[in-house]
Design a protein around this motif. Structure first.
Motif, PDB file in Angstrom:
ATOM      1  N   LEU A 345       0.957  -1.483   0.010  1.00 20.43           N
ATOM      2  CA  LEU A 345       0.186  -0.128   0.000  1.00 20.43           C
ATOM      3  C   LEU A 345       0.741   1.222  -0.042  1.00 20.43           C
ATOM      4  N   ARG A 346       0.932   1.787  -1.193  1.00 27.52           N
ATOM      5  CA  ARG A 346       2.156   3.094  -1.235  1.00 27.52           C
ATOM      6  C   ARG A 346       1.264   4.339  -0.675  1.00 27.52           C
ATOM      7  N   LEU A 347       1.741   4.598   0.502  1.00 34.11           N
ATOM      8  CA  LEU A 347       1.222   5.780   1.369  1.00 34.11           C
ATOM      9  C   LEU A 347       2.539   6.871   1.623  1.00 34.11           C
ATOM     10  N   SER A 348       3.736   6.466   1.236  1.00 34.55           N
ATOM     11  CA  SER A 348       4.684   7.571   1.454  1.00 34.55           C
ATOM     12  C   SER A 348       4.683   8.645   0.697  1.00 34.55           C
ATOM     13  N   VAL A 349       3.818   8.635  -0.388  1.00 37.56           N
ATOM     14  CA  VAL A 349       3.721   9.898  -1.019  1.00 37.56           C
ATOM     15  C   VAL A 349       2.424  10.470  -0.612  1.00 37.56           C
ATOM     16  N   CYS A 350       1.693  10.277  -0.137  1.00 39.44           N
ATOM     17  CA  CYS A 350       0.360  10.954   0.579  1.00 39.44           C
ATOM     18  C   CYS A 350       0.306  11.578   1.867  1.00 39.44           C
ATOM     19  N   ASP A 351      -0.359  12.668   2.054  1.00 40.62           N
ATOM     20  CA  ASP A 351      -0.507  13.242   3.248  1.00 40.62           C
ATOM     21  C   ASP A 351      -1.429  12.275   3.904  1.00 40.62           C
ATOM     22  N   VAL A 352      -1.149  12.028   5.481  1.00 40.42           N
ATOM     23  CA  VAL A 352      -1.754  11.367   6.244  1.00 40.42           C
ATOM     24  C   VAL A 352      -2.403  11.991   7.386  1.00 40.42           C
ATOM     25  N   ALA A 376      -6.161   2.036   5.153  1.00 39.76           N
ATOM     26  CA  ALA A 376      -6.531   1.471   4.018  1.00 39.76           C
ATOM     27  C   ALA A 376      -7.967   1.552   3.341  1.00 39.76           C
ATOM     28  N   SER A 377      -8.742   2.079   4.206  1.00 39.01           N
ATOM     29  CA  SER A 377     -10.056   2.450   3.910  1.00 39.01           C
ATOM     30  C   SER A 377     -10.299   3.781   3.106  1.00 39.01           C
ATOM     31  N   SER A 378      -9.496   4.670   3.771  1.00 39.47           N
ATOM     32  CA  SER A 378      -9.489   5.898   3.194  1.00 39.47           C
ATOM     33  C   SER A 378      -8.949   6.025   1.920  1.00 39.47           C
ATOM     34  N   ALA A 379      -7.421   5.423   1.601  1.00 39.39           N
ATOM     35  CA  ALA A 379      -6.709   5.245   0.563  1.00 39.39           C
ATOM     36  C   ALA A 379      -7.682   4.708  -0.613  1.00 39.39           C
ATOM     37  N   ALA A 380      -8.422   3.486  -0.397  1.00 33.15           N
ATOM     38  CA  ALA A 380      -9.417   2.955  -1.302  1.00 33.15           C
ATOM     39  C   ALA A 380     -10.521   3.761  -1.674  1.00 33.15           C
ATOM     40  N   GLY A 381     -10.977   4.515  -0.716  1.00 31.16           N
ATOM     41  CA  GLY A 381     -12.029   5.374  -0.904  1.00 31.16           C
ATOM     42  C   GLY A 381     -13.470   4.378  -0.650  1.00 31.16           C
ATOM     43  N   THR A 441     -13.963 -12.524  12.180  1.00 34.17           N
ATOM     44  CA  THR A 441     -13.108 -12.910  10.853  1.00 34.17           C
ATOM     45  C   THR A 441     -11.439 -12.564  11.385  1.00 34.17           C
ATOM     46  N   ARG A 442     -10.762 -13.790  11.423  1.00 40.81           N
ATOM     47  CA  ARG A 442      -9.471 -13.647  12.045  1.00 40.81           C
ATOM     48  C   ARG A 442      -8.439 -13.286  10.911  1.00 40.81           C
ATOM     49  N   LEU A 443      -7.692 -12.392  11.444  1.00 44.45           N
ATOM     50  CA  LEU A 443      -6.721 -11.936  10.231  1.00 44.45           C
ATOM     51  C   LEU A 443      -5.134 -12.213  10.988  1.00 44.45           C
ATOM     52  N   THR A 444      -4.350 -12.652  10.028  1.00 44.69           N
ATOM     53  CA  THR A 444      -3.105 -13.091  10.461  1.00 44.69           C
ATOM     54  C   THR A 444      -2.007 -12.247   9.901  1.00 44.69           C
ATOM     55  N   HIS A 445      -2.372 -11.406   8.696  1.00 41.84           N
ATOM     56  CA  HIS A 445      -1.399 -10.657   8.093  1.00 41.84           C
ATOM     57  C   HIS A 445      -1.995  -9.211   7.629  1.00 41.84           C
ATOM     58  N   VAL A 446      -1.129  -8.237   7.629  1.00 42.09           N
ATOM     59  CA  VAL A 446      -1.816  -7.094   7.083  1.00 42.09           C
ATOM     60  C   VAL A 446      -2.296  -7.084   5.505  1.00 42.09           C
ATOM     61  N   ARG A 447      -1.671  -8.060   5.030  1.00 45.03           N
ATOM     62  CA  ARG A 447      -2.138  -8.496   3.548  1.00 45.03           C
ATOM     63  C   ARG A 447      -3.630  -8.621   3.615  1.00 45.03           C
ATOM     64  N   ASP A 448      -4.132  -9.568   4.326  1.00 41.20           N
ATOM     65  CA  ASP A 448      -5.436  -9.766   4.455  1.00 41.20           C
ATOM     66  C   ASP A 448      -6.470  -8.847   4.776  1.00 41.20           C
ATOM     67  N   LEU A 449      -5.520  -7.614   5.448  1.00 41.90           N
ATOM     68  CA  LEU A 449      -6.741  -6.593   5.617  1.00 41.90           C
ATOM     69  C   LEU A 449      -6.799  -5.967   4.549  1.00 41.90           C
ATOM     70  N   VAL A 450      -5.535  -5.406   3.849  1.00 40.88           N
ATOM     71  CA  VAL A 450      -5.677  -4.591   2.879  1.00 40.88           C
ATOM     72  C   VAL A 450      -6.559  -5.137   1.527  1.00 40.88           C
TER      73      VAL A 450
END
Ligand code: TYD
Ligand code: MG
Length: 460
Positions: A345-352, A376-381, A441-450
Motif C-alpha cells: 500500500l503506497r502511502l509514503s507519497v500521501c498526506d496522512v 487502507a479504507s481511506s486510501a481505497a475510498g 474474521t481472524r486476520l493473520t497478516h496485514v495483506r489480509d486486511l488490505v
C-alpha cells in the motif's frame, strides 16, 4: 553541624545546580532558576552512636485489607482503586479550567452526604465563588466544611485541634505557603515543603489528603515533579479543548491499578459520569464513511469502543504531511511503513491525517490494526463494514498479533450492537474464548486486511 547551603533550583523541573543560570540545562526552561537555601545537610558518616532497633513483621496481618472510603461517584471510586484509602494522599493534576475544583467539590460533597467529615480548603477562590459553584451544581446542601486559606501552619493547627476530618481537599498546592521558607508560594521549595507537611498530617491522622496541582503547557505538574514521588496516587484530569468530555486517568497508584480511567462530561450543572464511554466515542447514526474504523479498545479494566478516522490524500511532491491527534506519531509511522513494505500500500507519497474521535487518547498497541484499516479504507475510498469493530497489534513483518482481553473486547462490541469483528487469531495459551453473539474474521497478516479494500492498490 553542617552549615546551611545555597543552591539553585529550577522551578519547572526541580533540578538543582550550584550556580544561577538563565536557562535550565535539565529541561531547557528560561528564567526558571531560583535560589534555595537548603537546610543542614546530613553529617558525613553516622559516627558511633547507636540507633533504635527496628522490628520486622510478617507480610500478612492487620491492614492487609484496606478499608476504603467510596464517594459513590463510580468513575472516581474506580480510578482511585475502589475508594479513597484513609491516610493516603492523592494528587489531581490538570490544566487550569479543566474542572478540577468542580470534580473535587462533587466528590467531597458526595462523601459528606454519606456521613464522611470533609474539609475543603481553597487557596485560589473565595468562599462566595465556591458557594456559587456549589449552588450551580446542586451541592449547596452537602455538609462540607469550607475554608479559604493558604497558610499551611494555620491549616495544620485547625485540622489537628478539631478532630481531624476524614478527608481534606487542598486546592491548590501551588497556592500554599509555609512560613519556615523564604520563597514565594508556587516555588519548588514551597510546593515540596507544604506538601510534605500536609502528607505527614494525613499519615498521622488517617485523613485522606487530596491535592490539586496545576500543569504547565508541556504537560508537567507545574514546578515540581517531586510531588509525583511524594503522594500515593497521581491522577491526571484531561480533556481536549472544545470537547465536553473529561477523563481522569490514574498515572500512579500505590493502592490500585494505574491504567484506569473515569469519563465525565462537563455540563452546565457540573461533571456528569459517563458509565458507558463507547456511546460517546462512536457515532452509530452516521452513515458509512471511508477512513473510519471502530477500534475495540480496553482502558484499564474496561472495554471502550473508539472511532479512528484517517484521511489519506495525495500530497505535494517532497515531504508529505503526517498529522496525528490522540495517537502516537511514531506508531503511525510504523504502521504506514509496514503497510507499504508488507502489503504494497503506497502511502509514503500521501498526506496522512489520523484522528481519534471524541478527544480520547489511545496508548494501546492493539489499535494498530484499526489504524491500518482506517488508512487502507481511506486510501481505497471504500468504507468499512459499518457493523464491524477491529483490534490487533501489528508486527514489523506484517503479522497481526494477538492482544490481551480479546474476549472482553468482543463482548463489549456485541453488547453495543456490532455484528462483526476483525481480530487476530486468539492466543489459546491465554484461554481466550470466542466472542458470543458476534462473527469474527481472524486476520493473520496485514495483506489480509488490505485485501478487504480491493481498490486500494490503485491509489497513487
Ligand atoms: P473549574 O473546576 O474551576 O476548573 P479548575 O479547577 O480545573 O481550574 O472549572 C472551570 C470550568 O468549568 C469553567 O470554565 C466553567 C466550567 N463549568 C461548567 O461548564 N459547568 C459547571 O457546572 C461548572 C461548575 C463549571
Ligand atoms: Mg480550580
Amino acid at each position: 553541624m553542617a552549615r546551611a547551603e545555597k543552591r539553585f533550583v529550577c522551578d519547572a523541573c526541580g533540578a538543582a545546580r550550584p550556580r544561577w543560570a538563565g536557562r535550565c540545562d535539565a529541561c531547557g526552561a528560561w528564567n526558571s532558576i531560583v535560589e534555595e537555601v537548603s537546610r543542614a545537610a546530613p553529617p558525613r558518616g553516622l559516627g558511633t552512636a547507636k540507633g533504635r532497633r527496628i522490628e520486622f513483621l510478617p507480610l500478612d496481618g492487620p491492614g492487609a485489607v484496606l478499608a476504603r472510603r467510596e464517594c459513590g461517584i463510580g468513575e472516581i471510586d474506580r480510578v482511585v482503586g475502589g475508594g479513597f484509602v484513609p491516610g493516603s494522599s492523592v494528587l489531581l493534576a490538570g490544566d487550569p479550567g479543566i474542572g478540577k475544583s468542580t470534580l473535587l467539590l462533587q466528590a467531597a460533597s458526595a462523601l459528606a452526604v454519606r456521613g464522611t467529615r470533609v474539609a475543603y480548603v481553597s487557596g485560589e477562590e473565595g468562599i462566595e465563588q465556591i458557594r456559587m459553584r456549589a449552588a450551580r451544581t446542586g451541592l449547596a446542601g452537602a455538609p462540607v466544611g469550607l475554608a479559604a486559606a493558604i497558610d499551611v501552619r494555620d491549616i495544620l493547627t485547625t485540622l489537628e485541634d478539631d478532630a481531624p476530618p476524614d478527608m481534606v481537599v487542598v486546592d491548590s498546592i501551588q497556592t500554599m505557603y509555609l512560613d519556615t521558607l523564604d520563597s514565594a508560594p508556587g516555588t519548588v521549595a514551597q510546593v515540596r515543603g507544604a506538601a510534605q507537611e500536609l502528607i505527614r498530617l494525613a499519615k498521622r491522622t488517617g485523613t485522606v489528603l487530596v491535592l490539586v496541582g496545576h500543569v504547565t503547557k508541556e504537560g508537567q505538574i507545574a514546578g515540581p515533579r517531586v510531588l509525583e514521588h511524594m503522594v500515593d496516587c497521581v491522577l491526571y484530569f484531561e480533556g481536549e479543548r472544545g470537547h465536553q468530555f473529561r477523563i481522569v486517568r490514574a498515572i500512579k497508584n500505590r493502592f490500585g491499578p494505574t491504567d484506569e480511567i473515569g469519563v465525565f462530561e462537563m455540563t452546565d450543572r457540573g461533571l456528569v459520569e459517563i458509565p458507558n464511554p463507547s456511546s460517546l466515542f462512536v457515532d452509530p447514526e452516521r452513515g458509512p464513511v471511508p477512513g473510519a474504523a471502530v477500534f475495540a479498545g480496553v482502558e484499564g479494566s474496561r472495554p471502550v469502543l473508539v472511532e479512528i478516522q484517517a484521511l489519506v490524500a495525495p500530497g505535494p511532491a517532497g515531504s508529505p504531511r503526517r498529522t496525528v491527534v490522540g495517537w502516537d506519531a511514531g506508531r503511525l509511522a510504523m504502521v504506514l511503513a509496514v503497510l507499504e513494505a508488507r502489503a504494497g500500500l503506497r502511502l509514503s507519497v500521501c498526506d496522512v491525517y489520523l484522528n481519534v474521535a471524541g478527544g480520547l487518547r489511545i496508548t494501546e498497541p492493539a489499535a494498530d490494526l484499526a489504524v491500518a484499516a482506517a488508512l487502507a479504507s481511506s486510501a481505497a475510498g471504500r468504507a468499512l463494514d459499518q457493523g464491524a469493530v477491529i483490534f490487533g497489534e501489528i508486527g514489523l513483518a506484517g503479522e497481526v498479533r494477538p492482544v490481551s482481553q480479546g474476549g472482553a473486547r468482543l463482548k463489549e462490541a456485541a453488547k453495543l450492537g456490532f455484528s462483526h469483528a476483525l481480530a487476530p487469531v486468539p492466543d489459546t495459551a491465554r484461554g481466550e474464548a470466542e466472542g458470543p453473539g458476534i462473527a469474527v474474521t481472524r486476520l493473520t497478516h496485514v495483506r489480509d486486511l488490505v485485501a478487504l479494500f480491493p481498490a486500494s492498490l490503485e491509489t497513487p
